[in-house]
Design an enzyme around this catalytic site. Structure first.
Site, mmCIF file in Angstrom:
data_model
loop_
_atom_site.group_PDB
_atom_site.id
_atom_site.type_symbol
_atom_site.label_atom_id
_atom_site.label_comp_id
_atom_site.label_asym_id
_atom_site.label_seq_id
_atom_site.Cartn_x
_atom_site.Cartn_y
_atom_site.Cartn_z
ATOM 1 C CB SER A 143 -0.051 2.251 -10.175
ATOM 2 O OG SER A 143 0.906 2.572 -11.153
ATOM 3 C CE1 TYR A 156 4.232 1.533 -6.359
ATOM 4 C CE2 TYR A 156 3.980 1.296 -8.730
ATOM 5 C CZ TYR A 156 3.694 1.971 -7.556
ATOM 6 O OH TYR A 156 2.867 3.079 -7.581
ATOM 7 C CE LYS A 160 0.638 0.984 -6.025
ATOM 8 N NZ LYS A 160 -0.203 1.704 -5.066
HETATM 9 N N1 LIG Z 1 3.646 9.274 -8.034
HETATM 10 C C1 LIG Z 1 3.360 8.426 -9.012
HETATM 11 O O1 LIG Z 1 3.911 8.521 -10.118
HETATM 12 C C2 LIG Z 1 2.315 7.356 -8.792
HETATM 13 C C3 LIG Z 1 1.815 6.693 -9.929
HETATM 14 C C4 LIG Z 1 0.869 5.695 -9.743
HETATM 15 C C5 LIG Z 1 0.425 5.374 -8.462
HETATM 16 N N2 LIG Z 1 0.928 6.031 -7.392
HETATM 17 C C6 LIG Z 1 0.422 5.659 -6.066
HETATM 18 O O2 LIG Z 1 -0.104 6.803 -5.440
HETATM 19 C C7 LIG Z 1 -0.123 6.587 -4.025
HETATM 20 C C8 LIG Z 1 0.418 7.835 -3.326
HETATM 21 O O3 LIG Z 1 1.801 7.961 -3.611
HETATM 22 P P1 LIG Z 1 2.466 9.367 -3.994
HETATM 23 O O4 LIG Z 1 2.948 9.239 -5.385
HETATM 24 O O5 LIG Z 1 1.586 10.474 -3.625
HETATM 25 O O6 LIG Z 1 3.782 9.296 -3.084
HETATM 26 P P2 LIG Z 1 4.238 10.178 -1.824
HETATM 27 O O7 LIG Z 1 5.472 9.536 -1.307
HETATM 28 O O8 LIG Z 1 4.307 11.621 -2.197
HETATM 29 O O9 LIG Z 1 3.046 9.979 -0.793
HETATM 30 C C9 LIG Z 1 2.809 8.723 -0.177
HETATM 31 C C10 LIG Z 1 2.408 8.923 1.273
HETATM 32 O O10 LIG Z 1 2.177 7.639 1.859
HETATM 33 C C11 LIG Z 1 2.727 7.675 3.173
HETATM 34 N N3 LIG Z 1 3.026 6.333 3.684
HETATM 35 C C12 LIG Z 1 4.073 5.526 3.400
HETATM 36 N N4 LIG Z 1 4.009 4.393 4.127
HETATM 37 C C13 LIG Z 1 2.890 4.487 4.895
HETATM 38 C C14 LIG Z 1 2.289 3.636 5.846
HETATM 39 N N5 LIG Z 1 2.816 2.447 6.178
HETATM 40 N N6 LIG Z 1 1.136 4.052 6.426
HETATM 41 C C15 LIG Z 1 0.590 5.253 6.116
HETATM 42 N N7 LIG Z 1 1.134 6.108 5.235
HETATM 43 C C16 LIG Z 1 2.266 5.731 4.616
HETATM 44 C C17 LIG Z 1 3.970 8.525 3.044
HETATM 45 O O11 LIG Z 1 4.410 9.024 4.289
HETATM 46 C C18 LIG Z 1 3.508 9.606 2.086
HETATM 47 O O12 LIG Z 1 3.004 10.724 2.785
HETATM 48 C C19 LIG Z 1 0.699 5.330 -3.778
HETATM 49 O O13 LIG Z 1 -0.174 4.232 -3.575
HETATM 50 C C20 LIG Z 1 1.460 5.152 -5.075
HETATM 51 O O14 LIG Z 1 1.820 3.816 -5.318
HETATM 52 C C21 LIG Z 1 1.860 7.015 -7.536
#
Ligand SMILES: NC(=O)c1ccc[n+]([C@@H]2O[C@H](COP(=O)([O-])OP(=O)(O)OC[C@H]3O[C@@H](n4cnc5c(N)ncnc54)[C@H](O)[C@@H]3O)[C@@H](O)[C@H]2O)c1
Length: 282
Positions: A143, A156, A160
């Site tokens: 992230s 968090y 990261k």
């Molecule tokens: N959305 C943002 O603004 C953002 C920004 C930077 C980084 N991220 C990162 O992107 C990645 C994806 O997140 P997202 O934003 O798409 O969120 P999201 O909640 O839409 O998707 C995350 C997915 O991970 C799954 N998950 C949770 N725990 C799990 C586990 N123990 N095993 C397997 N799957 C699991 C959830 O069921 C979900 O489908 C994450 O690593 C998050 O930290 C997101």
């Protein structure tokens, strides 16, 4: 790795958000796609959606915090498609609140998914990919939180930072060994996903009782509002595929976060105390 057609991609956290967009993008590139997630119903419909678009897809319910489940994911991939070329260690969850009040269960949950999930992914898939001797690429989702530090989100951010460091190490090691497998770290800004509802998948054993830490509600509300106007996850999937093709390691946000990151690096370079410089769009 330039040619993706016919190759095999594994994506964790593929039932929603960035992972789902990655799975769809890989499918559109003609790859066979293995979708892994802990949320079973959403996972099944994600895989069915890809199949309806003519993509060869396999859904493997997986909790990435459990080493043996990630190993089973790799075996299921080899059994179904006899190959592993692209691996996205992407599953992640969020919780906010002041660091010294954040319950140990918040630390455990975030470290389990965000960090151990990536560790298990690297430890499981890298040797298998190297053994097979084919071109490949590993993408770990960190992230922009990996390149700076902000108050009330420390649990968090810490996970990261660790993912960024592990990914840089992986890159160095693969490069020094002349491997055909590349590595990238994905550092998105705020993306329109369901990360604000991460709690939906929190294991019962890691739900904390008692009062939420100070600033928890404020941070969760800010994330909730932020994702509504966040960047569409499809844009992130495009960035990832471009980075795989160009063998580019850092997949960074190119917006206000860039300045925040530069201020932090300047703090370190000048040995001055940390500047509070949250991302602000011009
Ligand atoms: N959305 C943002 O603004 C953002 C920004 C930077 C980084 N991220 C990162 O992107 C990645 C994806 O997140 P997202 O934003 O798409 O969120 P999201 O909640 O839409 O998707 C995350 C997915 O991970 C799954 N998950 C949770 N725990 C799990 C586990 N123990 N095993 C397997 N799957 C699991 C959830 O069921 C979900 O489908 C994450 O690593 C998050 O930290 C997101």
């Amino acid at each position: 790795m330039k040619d993706l057609r016919g190759k095999v991609a594994v994506v964790t956290g593929a039932a929603s958000g960035i992972g789902l967009a990655l799975a769809r993008k890989f499918g559109a590139e003609g790859m066979r796609v293995v979708l892994a997630d802990v949320e079973k119903d959403a996972l099944q419909s994600a895989a069915q959606g890809l199949e309806a678009d003519g993509v060869e897809a396999l859904a493997v319910p997986t909790d990435v915090s459990q080493a043996e489940q990630v190993e089973a994911l790799a075996q299921a991939t080899l059994k179904a498609f006899d190959g592993i070329h692209v691996v996205c260690n992407n599953a992640g969850v969020f919780a906010g609140g002041v660091s010294w009040e954040a319950p140990l269960k918040d630390y455990e949950w975030l470290i389990n998914v965000n960090l151990w999930g990536v560790i298990h992914g690297i430890r499981t898939f890298t040797p298998l990919m190297l053994e097979r001797g084919e071109e490949g690429h590993i993408i770990n989702t960190a992230s922009m939180a990996a390149v700076t530090s902000m108050p009330f989100t420390g649990v968090y951010y810490m996970t990261k930072h660790a993912v960024l460091s592990m990914s840089e190490t992986l890159y160095h090691e693969l490069t020094l060994m002349g491997a055909k497998v590349g590595a990238s770290v994905l550092c998105p800004e705020l993306i329109a996903t369901q990360i604000d509802q991460s709690d939906r998948n929190r294991p019962d054993a890691l739900r904390s009782e008692g009062e939420a830490p100070t600033q928890h509600e404020v941070v969760m509300q800010a994330i909730h509002e932020g994702v509504k106007t966040g960047v569409p996850p499809e844009q992130i999937a495009d960035r990832v595929v471009a980075a795989i093709r160009e063998n580019r390691f850092y997949i960074l946000a190119d917006d206000a976060w860039r300045k925040t990151c530069e201020v932090r690096l300047e703090d370190i370079r000048l040995r001055r105390n940390p500047t509070f410089a949250p991302p602000v769009n011009d």
